[in-house]
Write a protein that holds these residues in place. Sequence first.
Motif, PDB file in Angstrom:
ATOM      1  N   ALA A 118      -5.871  -0.018   4.038  1.00 13.34           N
ATOM      2  CA  ALA A 118      -4.802  -0.919   3.597  1.00 13.34           C
ATOM      3  C   ALA A 118      -4.896  -2.267   4.308  1.00 13.34           C
ATOM      4  CB  ALA A 118      -3.438  -0.281   3.852  1.00 13.34           C
TER       5      ALA A 118
ATOM      6  N   GLU B 143      -7.691  -4.216   2.815  1.00 13.46           N
ATOM      7  CA  GLU B 143      -7.353  -4.707   1.478  1.00 13.46           C
ATOM      8  C   GLU B 143      -6.211  -5.716   1.504  1.00 13.46           C
ATOM      9  OE1 GLU B 143      -8.878  -4.289  -1.357  1.00 13.46           O
ATOM     10  OE2 GLU B 143     -10.419  -3.002  -0.459  1.00 13.46           O
TER      11      GLU B 143
ATOM     12  N   LEU C 119      -3.374   4.665  -2.540  1.00 15.77           N
ATOM     13  CA  LEU C 119      -4.233   5.344  -1.575  1.00 15.77           C
ATOM     14  C   LEU C 119      -3.884   6.824  -1.558  1.00 15.77           C
ATOM     15  CD1 LEU C 119      -4.114   2.701   1.291  1.00 15.77           C
ATOM     16  CD2 LEU C 119      -5.813   2.944  -0.543  1.00 15.77           C
TER      17      LEU C 119
ATOM     18  N   ALA D  23      -3.080  -5.692   2.678  1.00 14.91           N
ATOM     19  CA  ALA D  23      -1.715  -5.284   2.327  1.00 14.91           C
ATOM     20  C   ALA D  23      -0.708  -6.091   3.152  1.00 14.91           C
ATOM     21  CB  ALA D  23      -1.528  -3.793   2.593  1.00 14.91           C
TER      22      ALA D  23
ATOM     23  N   ILE E 114       3.104  -1.563   4.072  1.00 15.59           N
ATOM     24  CA  ILE E 114       2.552  -0.215   3.925  1.00 15.59           C
ATOM     25  C   ILE E 114       3.709   0.770   3.885  1.00 15.59           C
ATOM     26  CG2 ILE E 114       1.193   1.617   5.007  1.00 15.59           C
ATOM     27  CD1 ILE E 114      -0.555  -0.523   6.265  1.00 15.59           C
TER      28      ILE E 114
ATOM     29  N   ALA F  32       0.841  -1.194   0.000  1.00 12.71           N
ATOM     30  CA  ALA F  32       0.000   0.000   0.000  1.00 12.71           C
ATOM     31  C   ALA F  32       0.874   1.242   0.000  1.00 12.71           C
ATOM     32  CB  ALA F  32      -0.907  -0.007   1.228  1.00 12.71           C
TER      33      ALA F  32
ATOM     34  N   ILE G 139      -1.133  -0.935  -3.979  1.00 14.00           N
ATOM     35  CA  ILE G 139      -2.472  -0.469  -3.616  1.00 14.00           C
ATOM     36  C   ILE G 139      -2.399   1.051  -3.525  1.00 14.00           C
ATOM     37  CG2 ILE G 139      -4.284  -0.496  -1.873  1.00 14.00           C
ATOM     38  CD1 ILE G 139      -3.221  -3.227  -0.972  1.00 14.00           C
TER      39      ILE G 139
END
Length: 416
Positions: A171, A174, A150, A176, A179, A68, A148
């Motif tokens: 995150a 989803e 964001l 992740a 991050i 993410a 991902i």
Amino acid sequence: MPHTYRRVLAVSAATTVALIGLPASPAAADSDQCTYPGKKYEGRPWSLQRVQLDELWAQSRGKGVRVAVIDTGVDIKNPQLKDAVDVGSGKNFMDKDLKDDNGNKLERGKEDGTTDTVGHGTKVAGIIAARPTTGTGFVGLAPDATIIPLQQNDADGNGTAVTLARAINHAVDEEADVINISQDTADAVKPTELLQQAVDRALAKEIVIVASAGNDGLGGNVKETYPASYNGVLAVASSDRNNERAAFSQSGEFVGVAAPGVDMVSTVPGGGHCADNGTSFSAPYVAGVAALIKSKHKDWTRKQIVAQIQQTAERSIAGHDRLVGWGVVDPVRALTEDDKPIEKPVAHEGIDNAEAPTPAQLHLGETAEERNARLATYVVVGGGVLVAAIAGAAVALRDARRRTRRMSGATSEARG
């Protein structure tokens, strides 16, 4: 129209979260500003030249790992990012009701987080997972990982600790694995507890969180930044071509590791490349390595992944320091010196604070045992000498008696 970004403060009910970056470097970009789209960088950037990519990718390419990028969005119009981004998992957390100074509603981009008018998030994503393509030597460290996108901040600093917390929670939802947060709170202010709670939730889900340490290192400033200073977050400082701390890089005991952050070439919106400086671009370098390790060792915990990155970093001292943490990340070593997971880094080459061996005692005088042994030797030697003397005397007396008897016999014969 050329775009640049700057670190700014915005008035908000919540703590402001600022992007971390410095002006672009003309030496690496052939321009005094990043332009979108940009020119294609034909060579291999120095930050990748220091890595044996073939050896690295023989171990892992990051396949199956989801990273993410919580930033200004990720522009998928750049060909190297089109196949790297999971559009369906992206989200835009910018306030739709914000207006500019003239009262005009600000454009916030697409809901899926794939709009990036600043370029910051697109650069970050490229360092992690840009796909190889013809005409350039630039590529992400984990070219099979998935991004991902964001969108949580912009060039005007409208992102807050609250929106950052929401992005972290998304995150997690989803799924992740890693991050990346290339932002920090303005003036190192400790933010709302919502951010701490979001970080703790992600850590509890075994997600590796990588965050930029900050760029306020000029003048020797040492202060904690957030979210980099939270326990469990891997804070990343910047290093230069000499593997030394970049002058702008934030220092502090919270720094976990360093990574290249000077003249960092990466992808920009619309296509092409640009170079920039800052711990913003050091963090994704480390996030890329984390993705490689996670892909190779799917059962390793987040602590083991972080410890592996720190343990295999290049160091100028045996242990940790406040400038570069445990050292400058070494991607190849992190992926090849991995026979078994470790829970925390230790001083280089096994150096530790073990007790010194007990020195031998130094006697300045004779001990009782030594004196007894000496006297016993004297007795034995003396006894031997006495026996020899007595034996010798006996022999001499015997010989003398024999001579006396012979002389007496000879005298008697002469008289007869």
